[in-house]
Design a protein around this motif. Sequence first.
Motif, PDB file in Angstrom:
ATOM      1  N   ARG A 199      36.508  37.112  52.762  1.00 26.09           N
ATOM      2  CA  ARG A 199      35.546  36.445  53.648  1.00 26.09           C
ATOM      3  C   ARG A 199      35.232  37.260  54.897  1.00 26.09           C
ATOM      4  O   ARG A 199      34.136  37.170  55.437  1.00 26.09           O
ATOM      5  N   THR A 200      36.198  38.034  55.375  1.00 28.56           N
ATOM      6  CA  THR A 200      36.033  38.689  56.667  1.00 28.56           C
ATOM      7  C   THR A 200      35.594  40.149  56.588  1.00 28.56           C
ATOM      8  O   THR A 200      35.073  40.679  57.562  1.00 28.56           O
ATOM      9  N   ARG A 201      35.830  40.809  55.466  1.00 30.82           N
ATOM     10  CA  ARG A 201      35.398  42.204  55.338  1.00 30.82           C
ATOM     11  C   ARG A 201      35.320  42.585  53.875  1.00 30.82           C
ATOM     12  O   ARG A 201      35.885  41.932  53.018  1.00 30.82           O
ATOM     13  N   SER A 202      34.630  43.671  53.625  1.00 28.25           N
ATOM     14  CA  SER A 202      34.503  44.169  52.253  1.00 28.25           C
ATOM     15  C   SER A 202      35.721  44.993  51.894  1.00 28.25           C
ATOM     16  O   SER A 202      36.225  45.766  52.705  1.00 28.25           O
ATOM     17  N   LEU A 203      36.164  44.828  50.679  1.00 29.51           N
ATOM     18  CA  LEU A 203      37.207  45.695  50.160  1.00 29.51           C
ATOM     19  C   LEU A 203      36.527  46.809  49.376  1.00 29.51           C
ATOM     20  O   LEU A 203      35.545  46.563  48.668  1.00 29.51           O
ATOM     21  N   SER A 204      37.034  48.006  49.497  1.00 28.34           N
ATOM     22  CA  SER A 204      36.440  49.122  48.757  1.00 28.34           C
ATOM     23  C   SER A 204      36.728  48.960  47.263  1.00 28.34           C
ATOM     24  O   SER A 204      37.645  48.232  46.862  1.00 28.34           O
ATOM     25  N   ASP A 205      35.945  49.649  46.462  1.00 26.62           N
ATOM     26  CA  ASP A 205      36.161  49.611  45.015  1.00 26.62           C
ATOM     27  C   ASP A 205      37.560  50.093  44.663  1.00 26.62           C
ATOM     28  O   ASP A 205      38.209  49.543  43.765  1.00 26.62           O
ATOM     29  N   ASP A 206      38.058  51.114  45.375  1.00 26.21           N
ATOM     30  CA  ASP A 206      39.403  51.628  45.122  1.00 26.21           C
ATOM     31  C   ASP A 206      40.459  50.573  45.426  1.00 26.21           C
ATOM     32  O   ASP A 206      41.445  50.440  44.699  1.00 26.21           O
ATOM     33  N   GLN A 207      40.255  49.820  46.508  1.00 21.68           N
ATOM     34  CA  GLN A 207      41.208  48.772  46.866  1.00 21.68           C
ATOM     35  C   GLN A 207      41.216  47.656  45.824  1.00 21.68           C
ATOM     36  O   GLN A 207      42.283  47.200  45.411  1.00 21.68           O
ATOM     37  N   VAL A 208      40.038  47.240  45.395  1.00 17.10           N
ATOM     38  CA  VAL A 208      39.947  46.187  44.377  1.00 17.10           C
ATOM     39  C   VAL A 208      40.568  46.674  43.073  1.00 17.10           C
ATOM     40  O   VAL A 208      41.291  45.936  42.396  1.00 17.10           O
ATOM     41  N   GLU A 209      40.324  47.929  42.719  1.00 18.84           N
ATOM     42  CA  GLU A 209      40.904  48.497  41.501  1.00 18.84           C
ATOM     43  C   GLU A 209      42.436  48.523  41.587  1.00 18.84           C
ATOM     44  O   GLU A 209      43.122  48.196  40.612  1.00 18.84           O
ATOM     45  N   ALA A 210      42.967  48.907  42.744  1.00 23.27           N
ATOM     46  CA  ALA A 210      44.428  48.932  42.922  1.00 23.27           C
ATOM     47  C   ALA A 210      45.013  47.521  42.829  1.00 23.27           C
ATOM     48  O   ALA A 210      46.046  47.308  42.177  1.00 23.27           O
ATOM     49  N   ILE A 211      44.352  46.558  43.447  1.00 24.79           N
ATOM     50  CA  ILE A 211      44.807  45.166  43.379  1.00 24.79           C
ATOM     51  C   ILE A 211      44.784  44.682  41.937  1.00 24.79           C
ATOM     52  O   ILE A 211      45.751  44.073  41.449  1.00 24.79           O
ATOM     53  N   ASP A 212      43.706  44.958  41.231  1.00 26.89           N
ATOM     54  CA  ASP A 212      43.578  44.534  39.838  1.00 26.89           C
ATOM     55  C   ASP A 212      44.658  45.162  38.972  1.00 26.89           C
ATOM     56  O   ASP A 212      45.266  44.490  38.120  1.00 26.89           O
ATOM     57  N   TYR A 213      44.934  46.441  39.203  1.00 26.03           N
ATOM     58  CA  TYR A 213      45.973  47.128  38.429  1.00 26.03           C
ATOM     59  C   TYR A 213      47.328  46.450  38.615  1.00 26.03           C
ATOM     60  O   TYR A 213      48.039  46.156  37.649  1.00 26.03           O
TER      61      TYR A 213
END
Length: 54
Positions: free
Chosen positions: A26-40
């Motif tokens: 809600r407060t900021r965008s996560l980078s694609d790399d961050q989302v990919e790391a979280i998903d992994y």
Amino acid sequence: MYQKVIRSEVLHKMSHVYERFQFLSRTRSLSDDQVEAIDYHLSQIMDVLNQPKS
């Protein structure tokens, strides 16, 4: 040295992770790399949780 893991602590951490992810979304965008790391890492957790009981 092995540290004992307590189930309630794991559940508490997972709840905190979910709340933090919602807040950050809600407060900021996560980078694609961050989302990919979280998903992994979430996929790794799900793999462990879905393993048949030994």
